[in-house]
Motif scaffolding. Structure first.
Motif, PDB file in Angstrom:
ATOM      1  N   PHE A  98       1.049  -0.938  -0.018  1.00  0.00           N
ATOM      2  CA  PHE A  98      -0.080   0.066  -0.066  1.00  0.00           C
ATOM      3  C   PHE A  98       0.843   1.371   0.107  1.00  0.00           C
ATOM      4  CE2 PHE A  98      -2.188   3.456   1.972  1.00  0.00           C
ATOM      5  CZ  PHE A  98      -3.422   3.475   1.320  1.00  0.00           C
ATOM      6  N   VAL A 102       0.325   4.028  -2.798  1.00  0.00           N
ATOM      7  CA  VAL A 102      -0.210   5.465  -2.307  1.00  0.00           C
ATOM      8  C   VAL A 102       0.907   6.722  -2.707  1.00  0.00           C
ATOM      9  CG1 VAL A 102       0.709   5.664   0.117  1.00  0.00           C
ATOM     10  CG2 VAL A 102      -1.451   6.525  -0.534  1.00  0.00           C
ATOM     11  N   ILE A 105       0.200   7.312  -6.097  1.00  0.00           N
ATOM     12  CA  ILE A 105      -0.960   7.837  -6.507  1.00  0.00           C
ATOM     13  C   ILE A 105      -0.855   9.439  -6.175  1.00  0.00           C
ATOM     14  CG2 ILE A 105      -3.382   7.781  -5.591  1.00  0.00           C
ATOM     15  CD1 ILE A 105      -3.039   4.817  -5.343  1.00  0.00           C
ATOM     16  N   LEU A 112      -6.580  12.250  -4.763  1.00  0.00           N
ATOM     17  CA  LEU A 112      -6.788  10.905  -5.042  1.00  0.00           C
ATOM     18  C   LEU A 112      -5.863  10.181  -3.963  1.00  0.00           C
ATOM     19  CD1 LEU A 112      -6.870  10.024  -8.707  1.00  0.00           C
ATOM     20  CD2 LEU A 112      -8.784  10.259  -7.052  1.00  0.00           C
ATOM     21  N   LYS A 115      -7.451  10.757  -0.589  1.00  0.00           N
ATOM     22  CA  LYS A 115      -8.660   9.701  -0.240  1.00  0.00           C
ATOM     23  C   LYS A 115      -8.276   8.007  -0.184  1.00  0.00           C
ATOM     24  CE  LYS A 115     -11.934  12.429  -3.299  1.00  0.00           C
ATOM     25  NZ  LYS A 115     -12.652  12.076  -4.826  1.00  0.00           N
ATOM     26  N   GLN A 116      -7.041   7.759  -0.807  1.00  0.00           N
ATOM     27  CA  GLN A 116      -6.575   6.552  -0.714  1.00  0.00           C
ATOM     28  C   GLN A 116      -6.245   6.287   0.825  1.00  0.00           C
ATOM     29  OE1 GLN A 116      -7.060   4.135  -2.729  1.00  0.00           O
ATOM     30  NE2 GLN A 116      -5.164   2.738  -3.021  1.00  0.00           N
ATOM     31  N   TRP A 119      -9.333   5.449   2.526  1.00  0.00           N
ATOM     32  CA  TRP A 119      -9.534   4.059   2.528  1.00  0.00           C
ATOM     33  C   TRP A 119      -8.707   3.292   3.159  1.00  0.00           C
ATOM     34  CZ3 TRP A 119     -14.269   3.669   1.114  1.00  0.00           C
ATOM     35  CH2 TRP A 119     -14.873   4.179   0.080  1.00  0.00           C
ATOM     36  N   TYR A 120      -7.586   3.533   3.665  1.00  0.00           N
ATOM     37  CA  TYR A 120      -6.606   2.646   4.170  1.00  0.00           C
ATOM     38  C   TYR A 120      -7.029   2.447   5.636  1.00  0.00           C
ATOM     39  CZ  TYR A 120      -2.343   1.148   6.583  1.00  0.00           C
ATOM     40  OH  TYR A 120      -1.458   0.497   7.650  1.00  0.00           O
ATOM     41  N   GLU A 325      -3.781   5.574 -12.273  1.00  0.00           N
ATOM     42  CA  GLU A 325      -3.810   5.368 -10.865  1.00  0.00           C
ATOM     43  C   GLU A 325      -4.523   3.998 -10.258  1.00  0.00           C
ATOM     44  OE1 GLU A 325      -7.678   7.100 -12.173  1.00  0.00           O
ATOM     45  OE2 GLU A 325      -5.597   7.652 -12.435  1.00  0.00           O
ATOM     46  N   SER A 326      -5.325   3.255 -11.330  1.00  0.00           N
ATOM     47  CA  SER A 326      -5.733   2.106 -10.863  1.00  0.00           C
ATOM     48  C   SER A 326      -5.196   0.901 -11.806  1.00  0.00           C
ATOM     49  CB  SER A 326      -7.222   2.210 -11.162  1.00  0.00           C
ATOM     50  OG  SER A 326      -7.658   2.371 -12.419  1.00  0.00           O
ATOM     51  N   TYR A 406      -5.448   2.116  -7.019  1.00  0.00           N
ATOM     52  CA  TYR A 406      -6.520   3.151  -6.260  1.00  0.00           C
ATOM     53  C   TYR A 406      -7.906   2.723  -6.449  1.00  0.00           C
ATOM     54  CZ  TYR A 406      -9.636   7.011  -5.764  1.00  0.00           C
ATOM     55  OH  TYR A 406     -10.528   7.987  -5.068  1.00  0.00           O
ATOM     56  N   ILE A 411      -9.390  -1.593  -1.939  1.00  0.00           N
ATOM     57  CA  ILE A 411      -8.915  -1.727  -0.855  1.00  0.00           C
ATOM     58  C   ILE A 411      -9.610  -2.274   0.310  1.00  0.00           C
ATOM     59  CG2 ILE A 411      -8.002  -0.090   1.082  1.00  0.00           C
ATOM     60  CD1 ILE A 411      -5.857  -0.275  -1.294  1.00  0.00           C
TER      61      ILE A 411
END
Length: 439
Positions: A98, A102, A105, A112, A115-116, A119-120, A325-326, A406, A411
């Motif tokens: 991760f 990140v 990202i 983003l 935000k990631q 989410w973590y 990013e994904s 992402y 996640i």
């Protein structure tokens, strides 16, 4: 000769030789291989670089959030050893993956990246919640009907309320968030397979019980065809074939299913235009470099331009790759952090898969033994599909790299699966491992 032997024995009893005897170069106990310190060092260096290289300067909000992320991940990786007797290294590997994702990202898009990280934080809550819920209930093997109904229920929600993205219907919008039900369906399917095979009371008097799961899987595959979600269909089918091998099914059925899978792929090629596009761009992206082959060719250019050591943070041009990013974050990692870092990401997944198989082999409960194997294969198949797709070894699919790409759904489902694997490892440590501090 006797004096020489006595001298050797005497030297072997000195403190230096006693310490050398105990030293294990590949032990996790070694200070050189202290994973928590390695993760912390990487986080500090990588996140500091993306912060100071920001064109807008160091933003106080971002500095506080990134600092909170580093502190939270460090505390979590320490805390896990206090609450479980299981494998503490799978969470550390996930955190390392991760952290790499990140950093890239955040470099691509500050918002983003923030935000990631949120989410973590939510993923950690899910991880521990799943672990303690799994511990508090003992009848997971007997919930076959619940897993089956849950899978069909999520399929129904996707077909009724899903939106089309990239040719596939696999996202549901709830408020301001997008949710991918198939991420949860994959884990339910992992539980469904051993629950069906190890629960003799389920459909006990049904004449065609051995073929029931085969029929269910083909219904799932047909629903994926309707959704045009080929990537998740491949994952489901891979798990199904694994279950047939593990549970001692008729090997002729395995061969039949492989033939049917090949036929299904050919059928999908002629039925769905977006699958034909992906196959054509896999075979020869250079012919379509200005159109449908643009994404994969830019990814290959990025990997090549990075070389072994990378161009450096914010020194490359990964933004030229659509959806970088994904789907194509691996290309961004290798461009700016180098092929060596890309190899490191692959090695981290190999370690995660190795630890997962080790957990499965040492688990004494048959149900959780196969659940651990299923979760491990879930991580492995997704990683293979995405690494192969970005490197043009396999046709591209809409699957994310667990813990790296992402996306909130990705996640959360990854940490959900990791929580299950963490529980499966709870009773697998041997006495020698505890005494030596290897786990």
């Amino acid at each position: 000769m006797k004096n020489n032997q006595d001298m050797v024995i005497k030297e072997a009893k000195t403190p230096f030789f006693q310490k050398l005897k105990k030293f294990k170069p590949f032990s996790f106990q070694s200070k050189l291989l202290n994973t928590r310190k390695q993760i912390l060092l990487f986080q500090i260096i990588s996140l500091f670089l993306v912060l100071v290289s920001n064109e807008d300067g160091i933003l106080l909000r971002d500095l506080l959030i990134l600092t909170g992320f580093v502190i939270a991940s460090s505390l979590t990786n320490t805390f896990i050893g206090k609450v479980t007797k299981g494998d503490v290294y799978i969470l550390q590997v996930a955190t390392f993956l991760f952290s790499i994702g990140v950093a890239v990202i955040y470099r691509l898009d500050n918002e983003l990246g923030i935000k990631q990280i949120f989410w973590y934080f939510l993923g950690l809550v899910v991880f521990y919640a799943v672990y303690f819920i799994m511990k508090s209930f003992k009848g997971w093997k007997n919930l076959t009907w619940l897993y089956l109904i849950g899978c069909f229920g999520l399929f129904s929600l996707t077909l009724l309320f899903g939106t089309r993205t990239g040719g596939a219907i696999n996202w549901i919008r709830i408020g301001g968030f997008n949710f991918q039900p198939s991420e949860i369906t994959k884990l339910l399917f992992v539980f469904l397979l051993p629950s069906f095979y190890l629960n003799p009371k389920f459909l006990k008097n049904f004449k065609y019980r051995p073929y029931f799961m085969m029929a269910v899987v083909y219904i799932f595959i047909a629903l994926f065809f309707v959704q045009r979600d080929l990537g998740t269909a491949v994952i489901f089918y891979g798990l199904f074939l694994l279950s047939q091998f593990v549970y001692g099914e008729d090997k002729r059925l395995m061969l039949l299913n492989i033939i049917l899978a090949a036929g299904g792929f050919v059928l999908a090629y002629f039925l769905f235009n977006h699958i034909r596009v992906r196959v054509l761009t896999w075979l020869d992206p250079w012919t379509y470099i200005e159109g449908m082959g643009y994404q994969i060719t830019q990814a290959l250019f990025a990997i090549a331009s990075g070389g072994f050591f990378g161009t450096g943070i914010r020194m490359g041009q990964p933004n030229l790759i659509p959806v970088v990013e994904s789907d194509f974050i691996f290309a961004a990692i290798t461009e700016e952090m180098g092929i060596f870092t890309g190899m490191g990401v692959i090695m981290l997944f190999l370690i995660l898969v190795y630890r997962g198989f080790k957990i499965s082999l040492e688990q004494t409960d048959l149900f959780f033994k196969f659940v651990a194997m299923g979760v491990t294969m879930l991580f492995a198949i997704q990683a293979i599909i995405m690494f192969g797709g970005v490197l043009k070894l396999l046709p591209l699919t809409g699957v994310t790299i667990p813990f790296v790409s992402y996306g909130g759904s990705s996640i959360l489902s990854s940490f959900l699966s990791l929580g299950v694997l963490q529980f499966c490892s709870s009773d697998t440590r041997t006495k020698s491992e505890v005494e030596n501090g290897e786990i």
